[in-house]
Scaffold this motif. Structure first.
Motif, PDB file in Angstrom:
ATOM      1  N   ASP C 119      41.143  59.974  23.265  1.00  0.00           N
ATOM      2  CA  ASP C 119      42.388  60.120  23.995  1.00  0.00           C
ATOM      3  C   ASP C 119      42.917  58.711  24.204  1.00  0.00           C
ATOM      4  OD1 ASP C 119      41.027  61.008  27.307  1.00  0.00           O
ATOM      5  OD2 ASP C 119      41.551  59.037  26.536  1.00  0.00           O
ATOM      6  N   GLN C 120      44.050  58.547  24.843  1.00  0.00           N
ATOM      7  CA  GLN C 120      44.704  57.240  24.846  1.00  0.00           C
ATOM      8  C   GLN C 120      44.660  56.533  26.187  1.00  0.00           C
ATOM      9  OE1 GLN C 120      48.305  58.830  23.291  1.00  0.00           O
ATOM     10  NE2 GLN C 120      47.781  58.344  21.170  1.00  0.00           N
ATOM     11  N   HIS C 129      49.123  43.921  29.919  1.00  0.00           N
ATOM     12  CA  HIS C 129      48.401  42.666  29.702  1.00  0.00           C
ATOM     13  C   HIS C 129      48.914  41.832  28.551  1.00  0.00           C
ATOM     14  CE1 HIS C 129      46.002  43.423  33.015  1.00  0.00           C
ATOM     15  NE2 HIS C 129      45.047  44.141  32.472  1.00  0.00           N
ATOM     16  N   GLY C 130      50.142  42.087  28.136  1.00  0.00           N
ATOM     17  CA  GLY C 130      50.806  41.165  27.231  1.00  0.00           C
ATOM     18  C   GLY C 130      50.470  41.287  25.763  1.00  0.00           C
ATOM     19  N   TRP C 131      49.838  42.388  25.361  1.00  0.00           N
ATOM     20  CA  TRP C 131      49.553  42.579  23.940  1.00  0.00           C
ATOM     21  C   TRP C 131      50.592  43.510  23.338  1.00  0.00           C
ATOM     22  CZ3 TRP C 131      44.696  41.838  20.921  1.00  0.00           C
ATOM     23  CH2 TRP C 131      43.863  40.867  21.508  1.00  0.00           C
ATOM     24  N   ILE C 132      51.017  43.229  22.099  1.00  0.00           N
ATOM     25  CA  ILE C 132      51.833  44.182  21.352  1.00  0.00           C
ATOM     26  C   ILE C 132      50.926  45.383  21.106  1.00  0.00           C
ATOM     27  CG2 ILE C 132      52.957  44.629  19.138  1.00  0.00           C
ATOM     28  CD1 ILE C 132      53.572  41.594  19.034  1.00  0.00           C
ATOM     29  N   GLN C 133      51.458  46.578  21.314  1.00  0.00           N
ATOM     30  CA  GLN C 133      50.640  47.770  21.071  1.00  0.00           C
ATOM     31  C   GLN C 133      51.344  48.701  20.092  1.00  0.00           C
ATOM     32  OE1 GLN C 133      48.852  50.017  24.120  1.00  0.00           O
ATOM     33  NE2 GLN C 133      48.065  48.268  25.275  1.00  0.00           N
ATOM     34  N   ALA C 134      50.693  48.898  18.933  1.00  0.00           N
ATOM     35  CA  ALA C 134      51.211  49.829  17.935  1.00  0.00           C
ATOM     36  C   ALA C 134      50.240  50.999  17.834  1.00  0.00           C
ATOM     37  CB  ALA C 134      51.323  49.136  16.580  1.00  0.00           C
ATOM     38  N   TYR C 135      50.770  52.174  17.487  1.00  0.00           N
ATOM     39  CA  TYR C 135      49.959  53.391  17.371  1.00  0.00           C
ATOM     40  C   TYR C 135      50.142  53.994  15.989  1.00  0.00           C
ATOM     41  CZ  TYR C 135      49.042  53.000  22.323  1.00  0.00           C
ATOM     42  OH  TYR C 135      48.619  52.534  23.538  1.00  0.00           O
ATOM     43  N   ALA C 136      49.038  54.134  15.258  1.00  0.00           N
ATOM     44  CA  ALA C 136      49.108  54.637  13.882  1.00  0.00           C
ATOM     45  C   ALA C 136      49.042  56.154  13.850  1.00  0.00           C
ATOM     46  CB  ALA C 136      47.963  54.054  13.063  1.00  0.00           C
ATOM     47  N   GLU C 137      49.796  56.732  12.927  1.00  0.00           N
ATOM     48  CA  GLU C 137      49.756  58.192  12.786  1.00  0.00           C
ATOM     49  C   GLU C 137      48.699  58.619  11.765  1.00  0.00           C
ATOM     50  OE1 GLU C 137      53.510  59.983  11.786  1.00  0.00           O
ATOM     51  OE2 GLU C 137      52.553  61.777  10.974  1.00  0.00           O
ATOM     52  N   MET C 163      47.598  44.677  19.214  1.00  0.00           N
ATOM     53  CA  MET C 163      46.571  45.725  19.275  1.00  0.00           C
ATOM     54  C   MET C 163      47.017  46.892  18.402  1.00  0.00           C
ATOM     55  SD  MET C 163      45.173  47.819  22.623  1.00  0.00           S
ATOM     56  CE  MET C 163      45.121  46.409  23.696  1.00  0.00           C
ATOM     57  N   ILE C 164      46.191  47.225  17.387  1.00  0.00           N
ATOM     58  CA  ILE C 164      46.498  48.378  16.534  1.00  0.00           C
ATOM     59  C   ILE C 164      45.652  49.533  17.042  1.00  0.00           C
ATOM     60  CG2 ILE C 164      46.469  49.301  14.182  1.00  0.00           C
ATOM     61  CD1 ILE C 164      46.266  46.375  13.211  1.00  0.00           C
ATOM     62  N   ASN C 165      46.295  50.614  17.470  1.00  0.00           N
ATOM     63  CA  ASN C 165      45.576  51.747  18.031  1.00  0.00           C
ATOM     64  C   ASN C 165      45.450  52.899  17.037  1.00  0.00           C
ATOM     65  OD1 ASN C 165      45.168  51.083  21.042  1.00  0.00           O
ATOM     66  ND2 ASN C 165      47.311  50.549  20.679  1.00  0.00           N
ATOM     67  N   LEU C 166      44.223  53.419  16.923  1.00  0.00           N
ATOM     68  CA  LEU C 166      43.974  54.589  16.082  1.00  0.00           C
ATOM     69  C   LEU C 166      43.286  55.640  16.940  1.00  0.00           C
ATOM     70  CD1 LEU C 166      43.920  52.237  13.809  1.00  0.00           C
ATOM     71  CD2 LEU C 166      42.472  53.788  12.554  1.00  0.00           C
ATOM     72  N   ASP C 167      43.747  56.875  16.866  1.00  0.00           N
ATOM     73  CA  ASP C 167      43.103  57.926  17.652  1.00  0.00           C
ATOM     74  C   ASP C 167      41.652  58.110  17.211  1.00  0.00           C
ATOM     75  OD1 ASP C 167      46.191  59.598  17.724  1.00  0.00           O
ATOM     76  OD2 ASP C 167      45.087  58.919  19.487  1.00  0.00           O
ATOM     77  N   GLY C 168      40.753  58.076  18.202  1.00  0.00           N
ATOM     78  CA  GLY C 168      39.336  58.234  17.900  1.00  0.00           C
ATOM     79  C   GLY C 168      39.060  59.561  17.234  1.00  0.00           C
ATOM     80  N   PHE C 169      38.278  59.528  16.175  1.00  0.00           N
ATOM     81  CA  PHE C 169      37.862  60.702  15.397  1.00  0.00           C
ATOM     82  C   PHE C 169      38.989  61.390  14.655  1.00  0.00           C
ATOM     83  CE2 PHE C 169      33.513  60.420  16.175  1.00  0.00           C
ATOM     84  CZ  PHE C 169      33.322  60.054  17.493  1.00  0.00           C
ATOM     85  N   SER C 270      48.307  60.056  16.152  1.00  0.00           N
ATOM     86  CA  SER C 270      48.085  61.021  15.072  1.00  0.00           C
ATOM     87  C   SER C 270      48.649  62.402  15.370  1.00  0.00           C
ATOM     88  CB  SER C 270      46.597  61.133  14.761  1.00  0.00           C
ATOM     89  OG  SER C 270      45.910  61.631  15.890  1.00  0.00           O
ATOM     90  N   ILE C 271      48.839  62.731  16.638  1.00  0.00           N
ATOM     91  CA  ILE C 271      49.356  64.059  16.976  1.00  0.00           C
ATOM     92  C   ILE C 271      50.782  64.233  16.456  1.00  0.00           C
ATOM     93  CG2 ILE C 271      50.331  63.571  19.276  1.00  0.00           C
ATOM     94  CD1 ILE C 271      48.231  66.640  18.164  1.00  0.00           C
ATOM     95  N   SER C 272      51.439  63.100  16.142  1.00  0.00           N
ATOM     96  CA  SER C 272      52.797  63.179  15.590  1.00  0.00           C
ATOM     97  C   SER C 272      52.826  64.029  14.327  1.00  0.00           C
ATOM     98  CB  SER C 272      53.328  61.792  15.241  1.00  0.00           C
ATOM     99  OG  SER C 272      53.124  60.908  16.301  1.00  0.00           O
ATOM    100  N   GLY C 273      51.743  64.004  13.574  1.00  0.00           N
ATOM    101  CA  GLY C 273      51.675  64.780  12.331  1.00  0.00           C
ATOM    102  C   GLY C 273      51.818  66.265  12.593  1.00  0.00           C
ATOM    103  N   LEU C 274      51.122  66.749  13.598  1.00  0.00           N
ATOM    104  CA  LEU C 274      51.188  68.166  13.939  1.00  0.00           C
ATOM    105  C   LEU C 274      52.570  68.513  14.473  1.00  0.00           C
ATOM    106  CD1 LEU C 274      49.922  70.937  14.375  1.00  0.00           C
ATOM    107  CD2 LEU C 274      49.120  70.157  16.591  1.00  0.00           C
TER     108      LEU C 274
END
Lengths: 175, 119, 394
Positions: C119-120, C129-137, C163-169, C270-274
């Protein structure tokens, strides 16, 4: 979307097979797939479910499949009656067993004997890749051969290809 | 089989709990939330009670505390207590077989017989 | 460009291999482990000329990366949930020090109760905290972000860690087809890191000093400007990426079927796909539904959001986090934009997927039904926990 559910115990290669199947379909032009395991305690012997989803467009739904076109049970001790409820209409359950079961949805293959004979080890998973190639109308044996050559260690390739061809022949031969 | 409540292992409760009952803290009575934890066992130990000398080595060494004492069910009363495996929690590690000096325990495959009752 | 069948974790490993960091310092934590394992293999077999530094914790991992960056070298680290929180104190050292470190974060639930699934809550709790945050689909986007991240972070007007974020699992451990760019093409695109805020024997510098009340605010202001600048740089980098690799990205947010829409679901990851699939199904049934996928949460693309949401009647913000005692943080951010731009619409927040809970098509359908109800002026709840406040089917 075609959905394959693999049920086995850790160490039997349920997830490896799910991944190889996914890669095999994905290697075909215009096809997309997802392959993933259920994520529980990672150790030998623990039940593992794995999923392969295949479609002609990009697959957005990453949740584990609830129903399968083909359900593969690699370990007999995990067979339960309720698994048949997880089949889509027209779906098949492939079971690693030397027994014969009367339910026409179930296809038994003695993966232990077949793999011992050809690979020299009791590894049931690739047997079912051959079976799926025989049952599926889009997947060809050559697709599985391709991913075996691409993703398996060199020394295992020849025997596994021989095994899938043998199983393909047996399943096609009228089971 | 001895009644589980006679021995010092958690009794398993069948009651269906609602999140309202258990989700207030991460602290709850044993026996409700971890019902069993044996799914990864692919072999199980079988104890030959006639050969068992009640030395209690397996009972002491089981890393999962899944072997417990029972009243000797056999007619011969040489030993008052013998041992039994709690199959709800036994992980099939086989340490009991290793430590038994009398060969009273052996491991058998979980799927040692086709379970026709399931189909 | 060879196509490989990779998991999200492996795709990041490939992407980072291509970006050629000088030092990798990371501590393993599920579900990021495969990424760092693959990277260590690349280093061991010579495919990646990098130094793989063994560290004793996540705090050390990021501290080491800061040291690497301060030495003028390209740094990479990776973590997840508790690990991210463990290194939290270092996050502001990195961002305040303007060290363009790239970090992959495998989004995972935070304890207690202990949970390894996706989860996020981890990254969203640390937005400030000053980091760029991107979320991958998907895995392809994850790989591509690895290349773009360094270019964006290292841009002299930005100089902000990424920070590149990927949904766990759901993303890290799920295998799919990925195009892996050629080594040379990738390095041509990313370029080499040319640092100026680093130690130098030729031009001695002071680095990492303190700033009292009279001066501190100027540093923080510049940090804020740098983050804002990233929006423009993201667009430039993406255009360059498209020219070289043929894959186009739409900036900090993606609008799907938003041209003639009244109803919208906004989400990230990743939920964007659904949701995308459900938009297609809804459209087939005559429901005017659109998706806004937030690719970057920081910097917040206010202008783009306002443009996308301008004509909407009803909006659902679907997110995998909750700020206890308030609401979902993404929702708070979105409402702020709506207020700033005087956009009036009905909106509600759905908190879903906590602890790795599956989100199913039926759940999205439920959201769509609520949106339709809202457009017919039916009352609704502002904050809904999926499966608790709402009926979770199946």
């Amino acid at each position: 979307m075609k959905e394959f559910i693999w049920i086995g115990r850790g160490g039997q290669g349920a997830f490896t097979a799910a991944r190889l199947l996914g890669a095999a379909f994905a290697s075909k032009p215009g096809m997309y797939s997802l392959a993933f395991p259920t994520f529980g305690p990672e150790r030998r012997g623990a039940p593992v479910n794995a999923y392969t989803k295949v479609d002609k467009k990009k697959i957005g739904n990453r949740a584990p499949s609830q129903k399968a076109d083909i359900l593969i049970v690699l370990d007999q001790s995990l067979l339960e009656h309720r698994l048949l409820d997880s089949l889509k209409p027209g779906g098949r359950l492939l079971l690693n067993s030397c027994d014969y079961l009367s339910d026409e949805r179930i296809l038994c293959l003695d993966a232990k004997e077949l793999s011992l004979e050809v690979l020299g080890r009791n590894i049931p998973n690739t047997v079912f890749l051959g079976a799926i190639a025989a049952l599926d109308n889009e997947l060809e044996l050559s697709d599985i051969e391709l991913v075996i050559k691409d993703l398996m260690p060199k020394k295992l390739q020849a025997k596994n290809i021989e095994l899938i061809k043998k199983v393909y022949g047996e399943v096609r031969g009228g089971r | 089989m001895a009644d589980r409540k006679d021995v010092l292992i958690p009794k398993l409760y069948d009651e269906k709990l609602s999140p309202k009952d258990y989700a207030h803290t991460t602290c709850f009575s044993s026996g409700y939330l971890s019902q069993t934890n044996a799914s990864w066992r692919s072999e199980r130990p079988v104890i030959n009670l006639k050969k068992c000398t009640a030395c209690m080595q397996c009972y002491m060494y089981c890393p999962d505390a899944s072997i417990y004492k029972i009243k000797n069910p056999l007619e011969d009363s040489k030993h008052e207590e013998l041992v039994q495996v709690d199959l709800d929690f036994c992980k099939g590690c086989g340490i009991c077989v290793e430590v038994c000096r009398f060969g009273s325990i052996r491991m058998v495959e979980e799927a040692c017989e086709f379970r026709e009752d399931l189909i | 460009m060879p196509r490989k069948f990779l998991s999200g974790d492996e795709a990041v490993a490939e992407g980072i291999r291509l970006a050629q960091p000088d030092v990798i310092s990371a501590y393993p934590i599920t579900p990021q482990t495969v990424t760092v394992e693959r990277l260590s293999e690349f280093v061991a077999n010579g495919e990646l000329e990098s130094h793989y530094m063994y560290v004793e914790s996540e705090h050390s991992a990021l501290a080491a990366a800061i040291g690497v960056s301060a030495a003028g070298a390209r740094a990479f680290t990776a973590t997840s949930s508790q690990g991210l929180l463990y290194m939290a104190e270092c996050l502001t050292y990195a961002s305040g020090g303007r060290f363009p470190i790239v970090m992959m974060n495998a989004n995972r639930a935070t304890a207690l109760p202990w949970n390894i699934y996706g989860d996020q809550r981890d990254s969203i709790a640390l937005l400030d905290h000053g980091w760029i945050q991107a979320y991958a689909e998907d895995a392809q986007e994850a790989l591509d972000l690895c290349l773009m991240a360094y270019k964006i972070a290292e841009h002299p007007d930005v100089l902000t860690p990424f920070m590149i974020n990927l949904d766990g699992f759901a993303l890290t451990h799920t295998f799919e087809s990925v195009d892996v760019p050629d080594n040379k093409d990738a390095l041509d695109f990313v370029g080499r890191y040319e640092a100026f805020n680093c130690f130098s024997f030729d031009e001695p510098k002071n680095i990492g000093y303190s700033a009292g009340p009279a001066y501190n605010k100027y540093f923080k202001y510049d940090e804020h400007l740098g983050m804002n600048c990233a929006l423009k740089v993201i667009d430039e980098v993406e255009r360059d990426f498209e020219a070289r690799f043929g894959r186009s990205y739409p900036g900090a947010l993606e609008s799907y079927h938003m041209e003639d829409t009244e109803l919208c679901i906004l989400t990230l990851g990743s939920i964007s796909g659904l949701v995308r699939e459900c938009v297609d199904i809804a459209r087939e049934r005559g429901i005017k539904l659109g998706l806004v996928k937030l690719r970057y949460l920081r910097p917040l693309p206010s202008g783009q959001l306002a443009q996308a949401l301008a004509g909407i009647k009803a909006l659902c913000v679907l997110e995998k986090d909750i700020s206890f005692g308030a609401e979902g943080t993404v929702f708070t951010n979105i409402k702020s934009v709506l207020y700033d731009y005087k956009i009036e619409l009905e909106c509600f927040n759905v908190i879903a997927g906590l602890g790795g809970d599956d989100i199913l098509p039926q759940d999205i359908k439920q959201i769509v039904n609520t949106l339709v109800d809202i457009s017919h002026n039916k009352p609704y709840k502002r904050l809904q926990f999926l499966g608790i406040d709402t009926l979770q089917e199946g």
